[in-house]
Scaffold this active site. Structure first.
Site, PDB file in Angstrom:
ATOM      1  N   SER A  38       0.827  -1.217   0.000  1.00  0.00           N
ATOM      2  CA  SER A  38       0.000   0.000   0.000  1.00  0.00           C
ATOM      3  C   SER A  38       0.857   1.261   0.000  1.00  0.00           C
ATOM      4  CB  SER A  38      -0.916   0.023   1.231  1.00  0.00           C
ATOM      5  OG  SER A  38      -1.866  -1.009   1.175  1.00  0.00           O
ATOM      6  N   HIS A  71      -3.521   0.149  -4.590  1.00  0.00           N
ATOM      7  CA  HIS A  71      -2.968  -1.027  -5.266  1.00  0.00           C
ATOM      8  C   HIS A  71      -3.397  -0.968  -6.728  1.00  0.00           C
ATOM      9  CE1 HIS A  71      -1.642  -3.568  -1.749  1.00  0.00           C
ATOM     10  NE2 HIS A  71      -2.302  -2.595  -1.156  1.00  0.00           N
ATOM     11  N   HIS A  95      -5.681  -9.683  -1.252  1.00  0.00           N
ATOM     12  CA  HIS A  95      -5.705  -9.921   0.186  1.00  0.00           C
ATOM     13  C   HIS A  95      -6.793 -10.922   0.546  1.00  0.00           C
ATOM     14  CE1 HIS A  95      -3.982  -5.878  -0.332  1.00  0.00           C
ATOM     15  NE2 HIS A  95      -3.298  -6.112   0.774  1.00  0.00           N
ATOM     16  N   TYR A  97      -8.752 -10.737   3.050  1.00  0.00           N
ATOM     17  CA  TYR A  97      -9.947 -10.049   3.517  1.00  0.00           C
ATOM     18  C   TYR A  97     -10.843  -9.584   2.373  1.00  0.00           C
ATOM     19  CZ  TYR A  97      -7.363  -5.658   2.654  1.00  0.00           C
ATOM     20  OH  TYR A  97      -6.634  -4.641   2.095  1.00  0.00           O
ATOM     21  N   GLU A  98     -10.306  -9.550   1.147  1.00  0.00           N
ATOM     22  CA  GLU A  98     -11.125  -9.154   0.003  1.00  0.00           C
ATOM     23  C   GLU A  98     -12.104 -10.244  -0.412  1.00  0.00           C
ATOM     24  OE1 GLU A  98      -8.919  -6.687  -3.131  1.00  0.00           O
ATOM     25  OE2 GLU A  98      -7.282  -7.743  -2.114  1.00  0.00           O
ATOM     26  N   ALA A 125       2.739  -1.916   4.088  1.00  0.00           N
ATOM     27  CA  ALA A 125       2.502  -0.858   5.061  1.00  0.00           C
ATOM     28  C   ALA A 125       2.001  -1.529   6.335  1.00  0.00           C
ATOM     29  CB  ALA A 125       1.465   0.128   4.538  1.00  0.00           C
ATOM     30  N   MET A 231      -1.831  -6.896   7.260  1.00  0.00           N
ATOM     31  CA  MET A 231      -2.828  -7.816   6.718  1.00  0.00           C
ATOM     32  C   MET A 231      -2.365  -8.530   5.450  1.00  0.00           C
ATOM     33  SD  MET A 231      -5.998  -5.145   7.085  1.00  0.00           S
ATOM     34  CE  MET A 231      -6.133  -4.091   8.548  1.00  0.00           C
ATOM     35  N   SER A 232      -1.059  -8.704   5.279  1.00  0.00           N
ATOM     36  CA  SER A 232      -0.554  -9.316   4.049  1.00  0.00           C
ATOM     37  C   SER A 232       0.794  -9.976   4.310  1.00  0.00           C
ATOM     38  CB  SER A 232      -0.406  -8.248   2.955  1.00  0.00           C
ATOM     39  OG  SER A 232       0.616  -7.315   3.315  1.00  0.00           O
ATOM     40  N   ASN A 255       1.665   4.048  10.965  1.00  0.00           N
ATOM     41  CA  ASN A 255       1.005   4.601  12.160  1.00  0.00           C
ATOM     42  C   ASN A 255       1.532   3.848  13.382  1.00  0.00           C
ATOM     43  OD1 ASN A 255      -0.866   2.328  11.009  1.00  0.00           O
ATOM     44  ND2 ASN A 255      -1.445   2.489  13.171  1.00  0.00           N
ATOM     45  N   HIS A 289      -6.859   4.368   6.413  1.00  0.00           N
ATOM     46  CA  HIS A 289      -6.171   3.954   5.190  1.00  0.00           C
ATOM     47  C   HIS A 289      -5.533   5.155   4.499  1.00  0.00           C
ATOM     48  CE1 HIS A 289      -5.147   1.100   2.123  1.00  0.00           C
ATOM     49  NE2 HIS A 289      -5.744   1.796   1.189  1.00  0.00           N
TER      50      HIS A 289
END
Length: 317
Positions: A38, A71, A95, A97-98, A125, A231-232, A255, A289
């Site tokens: 990301s 992306h 991902h 989650y998609e 990220a 998450m990846s 963050n 995001h």
């Protein structure tokens, strides 16, 4: 529950054949693949302007499409560095989650293996759990916590395909020590150690998402030894190592996670706050995001320079 598809080898071979047919001879045998996380799609700018081929994921047979902002969703092939090393860049990733299966999430990594890729450079990220980190710092990963994998969401679940690798691949050496050493040398060689942004080594915790972690979850992950969370990446690492590829991975800290417990409703100070004051108080440290993408833009040049230097030195050996 998701199970690896035994036909993946056949599908990956079909896809690799299609990709090769679209490439000039100079780009048909890339040795390194770079996965752009990301906000880090600018890594595609590190390659030479010519020859260069871009293939949209939607035009590649069997390929998953990324639906996430930041992306681009394209495969880019070109040459990098003074040695003109052939590389492949995955600008965007699929991902879990998609809604994709874990088999599809890692399909691009399998295709890279069939294309002859020997080394994967993976970027992402991530949220900083280690309170010594700052937004914009870079973490060279040296280990991971695969939380979904521990409860059965593992890309190797199901029948093992011997053409890919062994049934029980070790992961204690997942993050190549020589490549990590090169990364730190490149950081100093570029003079990046003279600036505010720092490079660390640390542990990445893989969670499914798409929700960002709660305060309690952040404290748990930090207690377990994680320095960053995202998450990846880990599914790709598992498949790359199963296939015998070397791995170098970087997290960009976008963050800093909030580790302290949230405010209590029976606290006297909270009782005295207005609704707007409550919102401001609770929003401190909340990840978005947009924040992730902005941090990626700010640090992109250093990440690009670092990876280009590592690969330039790598290709000279």
């Amino acid at each position: 529950m998701d199970v690896a598809n035994p036909r993946t080898y056949q599908r990956a071979t079909e896809t690799a054949t299609h990709i090769r047919s679209a490439l000039p001879e100079t780009l048909q045998n890339p040795k390194v693949a770079i996965v752009c996380g990301s906000g880090l799609g600018g890594l595609a700018d590190t390659i030479e302007a010519e020859p260069k081929v871009e293939l949209a994921y939607g035009d590649i047979p069997n390929f998953p499409r990324s639906t996430v902002q930041g992306h681009a969703g394209k495969f880019v092939f070109g040459l990098i560095g003074p040695q003109r090393l052939p590389v492949a860049l995955l600008v965007g990733r699929a991902h879990f989650y998609e809604g994709h299966s874990m088999d599809l999430v890692t399909f691009a990594t399998r295709v890279c293996k069939v294309l002859g890729i020997e080394t994967m450079v993976v970027t992402n990220a991530a949220g900083g759990l280690n309170q010594d980190y700052a937004v914009g710092d870079i973490v060279c990963l040296n280990d991971h916590l695969n939380l979904p994998g521990m409860v059965g969401i593992n890309p190797l679940r199901g029948p093992n395909v011997e053409e890919w690798g062994v049934r029980f691949p070790p992961l204690s050496d997942a993050y190549d020590l020589d490549l990590r050493r090169r990364a730190h040398r490149a950081w100093r060689k570029l003079g990046l150690d003279k600036q505010k942004r720092r490079i660390h080594e640390g542990v990445y915790a893989f969670v499914v998402g798409p929700t960002y972690e709660t305060r309690a979850e952040c404290r748990m992950l930090r207690t377990l030894g994680a320095d960053v969370v995202g998450m990846s990446t880990v599914p790709e690492i598992v498949i790359a190592r199963h296939s015998g590829m070397r791995v170098l991975a970087f997290s960009l800290v976008t963050n800093i996670a909030v580790l302290e417990a949230g405010p209590r409703g029976d606290d006297e100070a909270i009782q005295a706050m207005s609704k707007s004051e409550l919102h401001v108080h609770l929003s401190k440290g909340k990840a978005t995001h947009e924040e992730v993408l902005e941090s990626g833009r700010e640090a992109a040049k250093d990440v690009q320079a670092l990876i280009k230097q590592v690969l330039s030195d790598y290709s000279q050996d």
